[in-house]
Write a protein that holds these residues in place. Structure first.
Motif, short mmCIF file in Angstrom:
data_model
loop_
_atom_site.label_atom_id
_atom_site.label_comp_id
_atom_site.label_asym_id
_atom_site.label_seq_id
_atom_site.Cartn_x
_atom_site.Cartn_y
_atom_site.Cartn_z
N TYR A 366 -6.84 1.93 0.12
CA TYR A 366 -6.43 0.62 0.59
C TYR A 366 -5.53 0.87 1.81
O TYR A 366 -4.33 1.15 1.66
CB TYR A 366 -5.68 -0.14 -0.50
N CYS A 368 -3.40 0.27 5.25
CA CYS A 368 -2.53 -0.81 5.69
C CYS A 368 -1.69 -0.34 6.86
O CYS A 368 -1.76 0.82 7.26
CB CYS A 368 -1.64 -1.29 4.54
N TYR A 395 -6.08 -3.56 5.22
CA TYR A 395 -5.30 -4.77 4.93
C TYR A 395 -4.18 -4.91 5.96
O TYR A 395 -3.68 -3.92 6.49
CB TYR A 395 -4.72 -4.70 3.51
#
Length: 430
Positions: A366, A368, A395
């Protein structure tokens, strides 16, 4: 001037490393010496321990502060960067500097700041030293910002100079070989002041030894003084048996809430440092043990293999360079889990590809970015990760990435938040 106005002034007017990176770095001591001269040279008004190193200097500094606090001393602690509040950088007895003191310092010395035009870090060092002098600390633990020789903190003459380890980081400033980096960090070594080196390394130990000998400074390598036996994790702490290699004393048992395996090296450094200045600052074994056990409560240390949740496991760690990530992953591998989910972001001026190459291809990613001009844009990170076989979704910020990881995780999964101090700092639950 309010605290918020003072902080805004410092951020808006001065070059800030954690926002713009190396361009904010002003090598040399001219500015900080001029600031401190105008303040009455507070750096000469308290005793200190100076802590440098590639990794571990923050944890080492906090452990030392906690131990000396429990031993009954009035202890100042200077570290950087902060995670949530600027006031974390300057502590007295574990408590952050009052916001009113920050505001008053900036208000009183604004003309001086505008005359000298220092960096954000230089002003912060001067503020810390002024605070420690006014508060008459018995001992200040002072963490180096970057390097050593030209770091703004290097205007003190400490009771001991401590260098935790040497690894690859900030090579554009410190040098492109480990001996060059070691030489820069050795700049904190002062004549006749004892030196503690945390880790013996074939490439760097001769550098430390030569510079210490040139300064007639007694030198100790912590890993040649102490052997630590890890008894594993239990009840949120790592139980460690500490054996002195040159005495017949019984081992000391330490319950360490800093549960990363890499903390064992830091603990050796701490034990050796306490021993080196024992005659000047006596510490009983109970204070040593309690100081280690209570370090997070005593000093507010966060972001070092910090447990945020148990099921699924959620850990935040500020590892941000190759040796730091390697040490972090070594600990992760010792903790049983089903799937590993990495919430990760970087700053753009690190060797991101080298770090990405260390990461497991079977983890779930994930990606970021932090809310910082230095942050590597998440689209670029996704592309770089893909080039080394790491697939994941990008993200806009760490909390969105963490929410997605938490939603998809099995109770037996492991969610790890890492890659940058600034990513960890923005975790809402930290």
């Amino acid at each position: 001037m309010t605290y918020n106005e003072a902080i805004s002034y410092l951020y808006d007017r001065l070059p800030v490393f954690h926002r713009v990176g190396v361009s904010a770095y002003k090598p040399g001591l001219t500015n900080v010496l001029a600031l401190c001269e105008a303040l009455g040279n507070p750096q000469h008004q308290f005793r200190s321990i100076h802590v440098a190193g590639t990794n571990g200097k923050g944890s080492t500094s906090h452990l030392l502060a906690s131990i000396y606090q429990l031993a009954g001393y009035r202890v100042g602690l200077y570290t950087s960067p902060h995670l949530k509040s600027f006031t974390e950088r300057i502590r007295l007895g574990g408590l952050p500097i009052p916001e009113a003191d920050v505001a008053q310092f900036v208000r009183n010395h604004r003309p001086l700041i505008e005359t000298i035009e220092p960096s954000f870090f230089e002003v912060t060092v001067a503020m810390a030293f002024d605070f420690f002098a006014r508060e008459q600390v018995d001992l200040a633990i002072v963490e180096v910002g970057l390097g050593g020789r030209l770091d703004s903190t290097n205007i003190i003459t400490p009771m001991a100079s401590v260098i935790t380890n040497i690894g690859w980081d900030h090579v554009e400033v410190l040098g492109d070989t480990l001996p060059k980096i070691a030489a820069e960090k050795s700049g904190i070594i002062k004549p006749n002041v004892p030196v503690v080196i945390g880790e013996s390394q074939s490439e760097t130990s001769p550098v430390f030894t030569a510079i210490a000998e040139a300064n007639q400074s007694p030198i100790v390598f912590a890993d040649q003084q102490w052997h630590l036996a890890d008894s594993g994790l239990a009840n949120g702490v790592r139980k460690v048996l500490c054996y002195h290699l040159h005495t017949d004393e019984q081992p000391v048992t330490v319950d360490l809430p800093l549960t990363g395996l890499y903390q064992l090296a830091n603990l050796k450094t701490v034990l050796a440092t306490v021993e080196v200045i024992q005659s000047a600052y006596p510490v009983h074994q109970k204070a040593l043990v309690d100081g280690c056990r209570l370090v997070t409560a005593q000093t507010g240390l966060k972001g070092r293999f910090q447990w945020l949740q148990q099921r699924p496991i959620v850990i935040a760690d500020t590892a941000h360079n190759k040796p730091g990530i390697e040490a972090l992953l070594a600990t992760v591998q010792t903790i049983p889990h089903r799937a590993l989910r990495l919430v990760i972001g970087f700053v753009r001026d690190k060797d991101v590809l080298a770090v990405l190459a260390l990461l497991p291809t079977n983890a779930i990613y994930y990606f970021c970015q932090a809310d910082s001009p230095r942050a590597l844009p998440v689209d670029e990170l996704v592309s770089l990760a893909g080039s080394v076989g790491l697939a994941g979704v990008g993200y806009a910020d760490v909390n969105l990435a963490l929410a997605a990881a938490s939603q998809e995780a099995d109770p037996d999964d492991f969610i790890l938040i890492t890659g940058s101090t600034y990513v960890v700092a923005e975790v809402n639950s930290l």
